[in-house]
Design a protein around this motif. Structure first.
Motif, PDB file in Angstrom:
ATOM      1  N   ARG A   3       5.030   8.059   6.547  1.00  0.00           N
ATOM      2  CA  ARG A   3       4.523   6.719   6.101  1.00  0.00           C
ATOM      3  C   ARG A   3       5.186   5.575   7.208  1.00  0.00           C
ATOM      4  O   ARG A   3       6.113   5.678   7.761  1.00  0.00           O
ATOM      5  N   PRO A   4       4.362   4.504   7.296  1.00  0.00           N
ATOM      6  CA  PRO A   4       4.826   3.517   8.263  1.00  0.00           C
ATOM      7  C   PRO A   4       5.963   2.568   7.865  1.00  0.00           C
ATOM      8  O   PRO A   4       6.225   2.538   6.451  1.00  0.00           O
ATOM      9  N   ARG A   5       6.830   2.146   8.547  1.00  0.00           N
ATOM     10  CA  ARG A   5       8.079   1.645   8.512  1.00  0.00           C
ATOM     11  C   ARG A   5       7.816   0.406   8.510  1.00  0.00           C
ATOM     12  O   ARG A   5       7.699  -0.255   9.901  1.00  0.00           O
ATOM     13  N   LYS A   6       7.983  -0.780   7.612  1.00  0.00           N
ATOM     14  CA  LYS A   6       7.628  -2.252   7.920  1.00  0.00           C
ATOM     15  C   LYS A   6       8.934  -3.018   8.183  1.00  0.00           C
ATOM     16  O   LYS A   6      10.155  -2.406   7.944  1.00  0.00           O
ATOM     17  N   GLN A   7       8.831  -3.742   9.423  1.00  0.00           N
ATOM     18  CA  GLN A   7      10.126  -4.208   9.673  1.00  0.00           C
ATOM     19  C   GLN A   7      10.535  -5.704   9.294  1.00  0.00           C
ATOM     20  O   GLN A   7      11.397  -6.163   8.838  1.00  0.00           O
ATOM     21  N   GLY A   8       9.424  -6.728   9.240  1.00  0.00           N
ATOM     22  CA  GLY A   8       9.616  -8.018   8.897  1.00  0.00           C
ATOM     23  C   GLY A   8       9.387  -8.146   7.735  1.00  0.00           C
ATOM     24  O   GLY A   8       9.084  -7.241   6.727  1.00  0.00           O
ATOM     25  N   THR A 198      -1.746   8.836   0.200  1.00  0.00           N
ATOM     26  CA  THR A 198      -2.852   8.267   1.065  1.00  0.00           C
ATOM     27  C   THR A 198      -4.039   9.167   1.131  1.00  0.00           C
ATOM     28  O   THR A 198      -5.071   8.541   1.388  1.00  0.00           O
ATOM     29  N   GLN A 199      -4.008  10.702   0.904  1.00  0.00           N
ATOM     30  CA  GLN A 199      -5.005  11.668   1.006  1.00  0.00           C
ATOM     31  C   GLN A 199      -5.865  11.173  -0.072  1.00  0.00           C
ATOM     32  O   GLN A 199      -7.271  11.170  -0.086  1.00  0.00           O
ATOM     33  N   PHE A 200      -5.392  11.083  -1.248  1.00  0.00           N
ATOM     34  CA  PHE A 200      -6.283  10.414  -2.289  1.00  0.00           C
ATOM     35  C   PHE A 200      -7.009   9.313  -2.384  1.00  0.00           C
ATOM     36  O   PHE A 200      -8.096   9.121  -2.671  1.00  0.00           O
ATOM     37  N   TYR A 201      -6.149   8.131  -1.668  1.00  0.00           N
ATOM     38  CA  TYR A 201      -6.522   6.978  -1.631  1.00  0.00           C
ATOM     39  C   TYR A 201      -7.930   6.916  -0.476  1.00  0.00           C
ATOM     40  O   TYR A 201      -8.899   6.357  -0.830  1.00  0.00           O
ATOM     41  N   GLN A 202      -7.708   7.828   0.544  1.00  0.00           N
ATOM     42  CA  GLN A 202      -8.981   7.716   1.806  1.00  0.00           C
ATOM     43  C   GLN A 202      -9.884   8.638   1.024  1.00  0.00           C
ATOM     44  O   GLN A 202     -11.146   8.370   1.428  1.00  0.00           O
ATOM     45  N   GLU A 203      -9.860   9.671   0.241  1.00  0.00           N
ATOM     46  CA  GLU A 203     -10.904  10.505  -0.291  1.00  0.00           C
ATOM     47  C   GLU A 203     -11.744   9.557  -1.563  1.00  0.00           C
ATOM     48  O   GLU A 203     -12.797  10.097  -1.701  1.00  0.00           O
ATOM     49  N   ASN A 204     -11.052   8.904  -2.348  1.00  0.00           N
ATOM     50  CA  ASN A 204     -11.320   8.246  -3.383  1.00  0.00           C
ATOM     51  C   ASN A 204     -11.795   6.861  -3.509  1.00  0.00           C
ATOM     52  O   ASN A 204     -12.693   6.192  -4.166  1.00  0.00           O
ATOM     53  N   ILE A 212      -2.527  -1.603   3.334  1.00  0.00           N
ATOM     54  CA  ILE A 212      -2.469  -0.939   2.185  1.00  0.00           C
ATOM     55  C   ILE A 212      -1.445   0.096   2.304  1.00  0.00           C
ATOM     56  O   ILE A 212      -0.609   0.511   1.362  1.00  0.00           O
ATOM     57  N   GLY A 213      -1.335   0.815   3.549  1.00  0.00           N
ATOM     58  CA  GLY A 213      -0.374   1.811   3.659  1.00  0.00           C
ATOM     59  C   GLY A 213       0.990   1.305   3.165  1.00  0.00           C
ATOM     60  O   GLY A 213       2.087   1.969   2.635  1.00  0.00           O
ATOM     61  N   GLU A 214       1.673   0.164   3.568  1.00  0.00           N
ATOM     62  CA  GLU A 214       2.896  -0.610   3.249  1.00  0.00           C
ATOM     63  C   GLU A 214       2.969  -0.626   1.859  1.00  0.00           C
ATOM     64  O   GLU A 214       3.904  -0.317   1.188  1.00  0.00           O
ATOM     65  N   GLU A 215       1.897  -1.125   1.089  1.00  0.00           N
ATOM     66  CA  GLU A 215       2.034  -1.035  -0.273  1.00  0.00           C
ATOM     67  C   GLU A 215       2.125  -0.014  -0.865  1.00  0.00           C
ATOM     68  O   GLU A 215       2.784   0.108  -1.959  1.00  0.00           O
ATOM     69  N   ARG A 245      -3.649  -3.481  -6.880  1.00  0.00           N
ATOM     70  CA  ARG A 245      -2.799  -4.563  -7.773  1.00  0.00           C
ATOM     71  C   ARG A 245      -3.039  -4.055  -9.166  1.00  0.00           C
ATOM     72  O   ARG A 245      -2.100  -4.065  -9.754  1.00  0.00           O
ATOM     73  N   TYR A 246      -4.131  -3.258  -9.770  1.00  0.00           N
ATOM     74  CA  TYR A 246      -4.347  -2.752 -10.775  1.00  0.00           C
ATOM     75  C   TYR A 246      -3.428  -1.628 -11.063  1.00  0.00           C
ATOM     76  O   TYR A 246      -2.651  -1.722 -12.108  1.00  0.00           O
ATOM     77  N   VAL A 247      -3.167  -0.702 -10.189  1.00  0.00           N
ATOM     78  CA  VAL A 247      -2.076   0.259 -10.038  1.00  0.00           C
ATOM     79  C   VAL A 247      -0.761  -0.056 -10.261  1.00  0.00           C
ATOM     80  O   VAL A 247       0.175   0.222 -11.192  1.00  0.00           O
ATOM     81  N   ASN A 248      -0.533  -1.370  -9.607  1.00  0.00           N
ATOM     82  CA  ASN A 248       0.846  -1.831  -9.502  1.00  0.00           C
ATOM     83  C   ASN A 248       1.113  -2.128 -11.028  1.00  0.00           C
ATOM     84  O   ASN A 248       2.415  -2.081 -11.448  1.00  0.00           O
TER      85      ASN A 248
END
Length: 321
Positions: A3-8, A198-204, A212-215, A245-248
């Motif tokens: 997963r990406p690491r957000k800095q700011g 992320t795999q589920f997101y990309q496939e569906n 999106i990766g950060e979220e 947003r719906y998932v959140n």
């Protein structure tokens, strides 16, 4: 996939009375509204990067172009900010970096929910006691990574070495090594969960863009992976336009209900369905036999004239007449 690491930060707190701060008033007194605007723009840049921002010639030129202010005026303003302790003088003169104790404190408060936060030892202005409460914080040197906190993080600390202290430090090191191993395993597990999402997101749903990766990373920090997958399935079934947003909203609702597993979610859904079904049961009302029946008035039947004549004839015969 790690997963990406957000800095700011996406936003930072700005006090409504910031213009009443003595340091800000000094800048504004000398440079006017432009000086105030430069300070705010610099804070925006710093928090976007994290808790510090480099201030080399390249950054100066780009910043001048973006804010459309002469670079010489900007540098005079920055130098005054350093002079009046709006930015730390030692870090600025040693490393060409803009930061301050207050900026770092606000940054750590803002990133408290992140799994891991890294800070550079040479830029660190906070005391050891202030940063030890942040369990997700890792301090590293510019040249050598430091995996755990020690007294050397605070350059003003003085350590008295003794046999007793050496023994304590040995136990502390062993405990820290265990913590590091647990942290490593925990991070590996989180990365596996991130890969599933992320795999589920990309496939569906679609391609995985950085924000999106950060979220998704934030979701994994706060919610079980099985609930995240279930929430995305429901977002797909509902054909939600903004699925993240719906998932959140679904995940927050489950968290507020203290639902931590998929079984608990399904049980809550069943209870809600049963309650709704009970409310929909039709009420049976007894109807009296007479309801709907209409009394019809009796209408005399008109006799045919031939029948009447024949009946009279027979009556006369019977009577002998």
């Amino acid at each position: 996939m790690a997963r990406p690491r957000k800095q700011g930060l996406d936003y930072f707190p700005l006090d409504v009375d910031i213009d009443q701060d003595d340091k800000i008033q000094l800048v504004e007194a000398v440079h006017g509204p432009i000086g105030f605007a430069i300070v705010i723009k610099l804070l925006m840049r710093i928090y976007k990067d994290g808790y510090f921002s480099k201030w080399t010639e390249t950054e100066q030129l780009l910043f001048s172009k973006r804010v459309n202010v002469d670079i010489n005026l900007i540098n005079v303003c920055v130098n005054d900010c350093v002079k009046w302790d709006l930015f730390d003088r030692e870090v600025f003169e040693s490393y060409g970096v803009l930061t301050s104790n207050g900026i770092q404190s606000r940054f750590l408060e803002a990133v408290g929910r992140r799994q891991k936060v890294e800070m550079v030892q040479e830029y660190l202005l906070l005391e050891l006691e202030d940063i030890k409460v942040y369990k997700n914080l890792s301090v590293k040197s510019i040249n050598v990574d430091i995996n755990s906190f020690d007294v050397n993080i605070n350059p003003q600390s003085k350590v008295k070495h003794s046999k007793e202290k050496n023994s304590k430090e040995q136990h502390t090191t062993e405990d820290e090594n265990i913590d590091d191993e647990l942290t490593k395993k925990n991070n590996e597990m989180i990365d596996k969960d991130f890969a599933k999402i992320t795999q589920f997101y990309q496939e569906n749903i679609g391609p995985l863009v950085p924000h999106i990766g950060e979220e998704l990373g934030y979701m994994i920090d706060a919610h079980p992976v099985e609930l995240i997958l279930e929430a995305f399935k429901r977002a797909l079934e509902a054909n939600a336009s903004n699925k993240v947003r719906y998932v959140n909203s679904i995940l927050i609702n489950w968290k507020n209900q203290l639902l931590k597993t998929l079984d608990e979610v399904n049980a809550a859904d069943q209870r809600r369905a049963n309650s709704f079904s009970n409310k929909k049961v039709a009420k049976i009302e007894l109807v009296p036999d007479w309801f709907g029946k209409i009394d019809k008035p009796t209408v005399p039947i008109e006799e045919n004239s031939d029948i009447a004549v024949e009946r009279e004839r027979l009556r006369q015969e019977l009577m002998g007449g």
